[in-house]
Write an enzyme that holds these catalytic residues in place. Structure first.
Site, mmCIF file in Angstrom:
data_model
loop_
_atom_site.group_PDB
_atom_site.id
_atom_site.type_symbol
_atom_site.label_atom_id
_atom_site.label_comp_id
_atom_site.label_asym_id
_atom_site.label_seq_id
_atom_site.Cartn_x
_atom_site.Cartn_y
_atom_site.Cartn_z
ATOM 1 N N GLU A 17 0.821 -1.225 0.000
ATOM 2 C CA GLU A 17 0.000 0.000 0.000
ATOM 3 C C GLU A 17 0.850 1.269 0.000
ATOM 4 O OE1 GLU A 17 -2.581 -0.478 3.355
ATOM 5 O OE2 GLU A 17 -3.881 -1.865 2.296
ATOM 6 N N GLU A 59 -6.379 -8.287 -0.022
ATOM 7 C CA GLU A 59 -6.814 -8.249 1.375
ATOM 8 C C GLU A 59 -8.277 -7.860 1.444
ATOM 9 O OE1 GLU A 59 -4.659 -5.506 3.852
ATOM 10 O OE2 GLU A 59 -2.730 -6.079 3.019
HETATM 11 C C1 GLA Z 1 -4.095 -2.629 5.353
HETATM 12 C C2 GLA Z 1 -2.750 -3.308 5.478
HETATM 13 C C3 GLA Z 1 -2.740 -4.453 6.409
HETATM 14 C C4 GLA Z 1 -3.577 -4.185 7.622
HETATM 15 C C5 GLA Z 1 -4.961 -3.852 7.188
HETATM 16 C C6 GLA Z 1 -5.878 -3.638 8.356
HETATM 17 O O1 GLA Z 1 -4.824 -2.970 4.287
HETATM 18 O O2 GLA Z 1 -2.202 -3.695 4.246
HETATM 19 O O3 GLA Z 1 -1.408 -4.680 6.773
HETATM 20 O O4 GLA Z 1 -3.033 -3.119 8.334
HETATM 21 O O5 GLA Z 1 -4.919 -2.665 6.455
HETATM 22 O O6 GLA Z 1 -7.179 -3.403 7.927
#
Ligand code: GLA
Length: 692
Positions: free
Chosen positions: A168, A321
């Site tokens: 990210e 995710e």
């Molecule tokens: C992000 C991160 C993860 C985690 C999630 C929690 O997407 O990539 O490492 O912190 O948020 O929702």
């Protein structure tokens, strides 16, 4: 230690060619796994649980920098080899991350200049994550070094599903390293200070620059920032992070690894990337998608994130995710029911995801996110939650025939498109616009929601791309437009498209300089209108249109030049004046919507327009019953995903079979509220709802 593959075990292998669509043999199922947080006994228990749930893919190493390189230049990868061996023996593949989102403490201490500085001038330090100055040479060098090391040691591993570059991207830096790089980016963009001064309108408030060194990132200042400086800083930051990502990618390729490359984009509210340009550098787009409402809009949001990711990726994409069991609302996290987790997983896949991956595999016992949900909750594998995870694993195995992308044509056929560009987002975040109530994200999402509610498939469209397959193209609030983009929109209409442009589009050039002589200056000719005044409404005030549509937040004083009014305002000063107009041009039409329609009115307007153009829902009559139907094409067959968000049972009929239950659908298949089905049909087969 070298990697081993046990006889009979076959970790999920995916296509290794950059140009082929991302095509694993089965849907990737699993999530972020952080063995560095656990002892080896738990690793083994995890592998057992993964097998039970039919997990076939995990993401490793995302925040493992301090475990992989405990001191500068000292690499420790035995533990990772051991973990990968365990996975490989169990036939589980892995994405390997470069851990560069979270530099370890030793890095901060030896390279304090590589820590980011906030707009307020505070230099951050380690203690959380995402703490790096992306322009700092020391950070870039350390990132390349660890990427190279990982590629050399693991890049040829047969279980490697792909590279998860960084995590990210999105830390903005306002410090000296960023200032240096920003100036260099500006020199490339403008060539001379005269050009920069002109584009940035620096005659306003005595901002004329006489030397490149005088330019800084938009740091805290007394009052409003220069909007051109702000948007250029966002563009620069995106480009700078992309360059850092590309360097890692190139290091890995140079080390001989041909595994697919991705990085995880983030939605809904964190938008620091110009996604189209980033996608050009990747083999497949990955998305982290977190819901922001527990209400029924969550389902529309799943579709929104998926349609964006599929469009950015131009085909299959990876859901890297999602939250396994929670919906975080800022001040609390509410539970996402297990059946909803399954329905959402199918929703992402219906719209092109090749995976159902989660954050995270096992819930942490310590650290900042110890209360974040996981596939294995704190209670462990003996839990209702984990049973649902196992159920999802079985479902994904059964729908595996849907995973192969079609040999030609789109994965999901859409005749409607929504123009998307990060410039629109960033422009509407600049200060002192006529109304802060309008945000790009809300407008784009509201537009998408209308199509979703009508059950009509939709893509997001890149400005300048081939839009000939869309009969209907909507441009919500794309405030700046370049000359080339204006010409492209004109050609779209000339070639027979129906273009719908909303208020706050085409107002300015890319430097946010307003086009004069009436709004929306850049599109006035195309739309055949001249707007004299923008008239935001006070909060809570509503205005009706002659069609019965209800307007909130935004109205305009519109003169038609060539266009015909198709709806008028019915109150106040604007009473009787045009609110929506349409003009014929070439083989197509251009419609201007000068008002912000309330969601229900927007739904009706877009659905009516689609119907007039002959654009049909995937399954007529489904959406109104709360049944979401998405047709995902694959080689040889179509798969209709049916996700029932409504409250009454619905029966569908068509010559085919539900891959999940095995039931034949020729005589009718009941879908219960909260239920799902994935029907395999021949491409020509029409599905219908049985009226009961
Ligand atoms: C992000 C991160 C993860 C985690 C999630 C929690 O997407 O990539 O490492 O912190 O948020 O929702």
């Amino acid at each position: 230690m070298s990697a081993t593959t046990a006889p009979g075990a076959s970790p999920v292998a995916v296509n290794q060619q950059a140009s082929a669509p991302f095509s694993p043999p089965a849907f990737l199922f699993g999530g972020d796994w952080s063995p560095e947080q656990w002892d080896p006994r738990t690793w083994r228990e995890d592998i057992e649980l993964m097998r039970r749930a039919k997990v076939n893919t995990v993401s490793l190493g995302i925040f493992s920098w301090s475990a992989l390189e405990p001191a500068e230049g000292v690499f420790e990868t035995d533990w990772l080899h051991e973990v990968i061996d365990l996975l490989t023996d169990a036939g589980i593949g892995f994405f390997l991350a470069t851990p560069t989102a979270s530099p370890p403490p030793w890095f901060t201490l030896s390279h304090p200049e590589a820590m980011p500085v906030t707009a307020q001038g505070v230099r951050l330090t380690h203690g959380s994550r995402d703490t790096y100055a992306v322009s700092a040479p020391a950070y870039r060098e350390a990132s390349r070094r660890i990427a190279r090391m990982l590629a050399e040691r693991f890049g040829q591993h047969p279980g490697l599903s792909g590279w998860h570059l960084h995590n990210e991207y999105g830390t903005l830096d306002h410090g000296p390293e960023a200032a240096r790089a920003f100036r260099s980016w500006l020199r490339d963009r403008y060539g001379s200070l005269d050009e920069l001064n002109r584009h940035w309108s620096t005659a306003f408030w005595s901002q004329g620059y006489g030397d490149w060194e005088e330019i800084t990132p938009p740091r805290a200042t007394q009052y409003l920032h220069n909007p051109a400086q702000l948007i250029d800083f966002r563009r620069f930051s995106s480009d700078e992070m992309r360059a850092a990502m590309v360097e890692q990618r190139d290091e890995i390729r140079a080390a001989g690894s041909s595994a697919p490359m991705t990085t995880n984009f983030m939605l809904p509210e964190w938008n620091h990337l110009e996604q189209w340009g980033w996608a050009d550098e990747l083999d497949v787009v990955a998305l982290d998608h977190y819901l922001d409402t527990p209400g029924p809009d969550a389902e529309a949001h799943v579709a929104y994130g998926s349609d964006l990711a599929r469009s950015w990726s131009d085909g299959p994409w990876v859901l890297m995710e999602q939250n396994a069991a929670g919906i975080a609302l800022g001040d609390r996290t509410v539970v996402k029911s297990a059946d909803r987790m399954i329905r959402h997983s199918l929703g992402y896949i219906a719209r092109g995801s090749q995976s159902s991956l989660f954050f995270q595999w096992r819930a942490s016992l310590g650290g900042a996110e110890q209360w974040h949900s996981a596939l294995v909750p704190h209670t462990g594998g003996t839990s209702r939650r984990f049973e649902a995870v196992c159920e999802l694993g079985t479902i994904l195995e059964r729908i595996a025939p849907a995973v192969r992308p079609p040999s030609e044509g789109p994965l999901v056929e859409a005749e409607a498109g929504i123009l998307w560009h990060a410039d629109g987002w960033w422009a509407l975040e600049t200060p002192h616009l006529p109304s802060d109530a309008i945000t790009y994200s809300d407008e784009v999402r509201a537009t998408h929601r209308s199509f979703w509610r009508a059950g009509i498939p939709v893509d997001f469209v890149r400005p300048g791309s081939d839009a000939s397959r869309y009969r209907f193209l909507v441009v919500p609030c794309l405030y700046p437009l370049s000359d080339a983009q204006v010409t492209w929109l004109e050609q779209y209409v000339d070639n027979g498209g129906e273009l719908l442009v909303t208020f706050l589009s085409g107002i300015s050039d890319p430097s946010l300089r307003i086009a004069p002589d009436g709004y929306p200056g850049r599109l006035r000719t195309l739309l055949g209108v001249r707007v004299e005044e923008l008239r935001p409404l006070p909060a809570g005030e509503e205005v009706a249109l002659s069609t019965g549509a209800v307007v909130e937040e935004w109205t305009e004083l519109v003169d038609t030049v060539d266009a015909e009014p198709i709806a008028q305002y019915t109150h106040g000063d604007l009473c009787g004046l045009p609110a929506i107009t349409r003009v014929a041009r070439g083989a197509g039409h251009a419609v201007y919507l000068s008002a912000r329609l309330r969601q229900e009115s927007r739904d009706a307007f877009l659905a009516d327009t689609a119907q007039r153009l002959g654009i049909l829902p995937t399954l007529p009559g489904a959406a109104v019953r709360g049944l979401e139907a998405v047709r995902r094409r694959s080689s040889g067959a179509d798969h209709v995903f049916l996700l029932h968000h409504g409250t009454e049972s619905v029966t569908v009929r068509g010559e085919g079979r539900d891959l999940i239950s095995g039931r034949d659908t020729a005589q009718g298949l009941d879908i219960e509220p909260g239920g799902w089905a994935v029907l395999a049909l021949s491409p020509a087969e029409v599905l219908e709802i049985v009226e009961g």
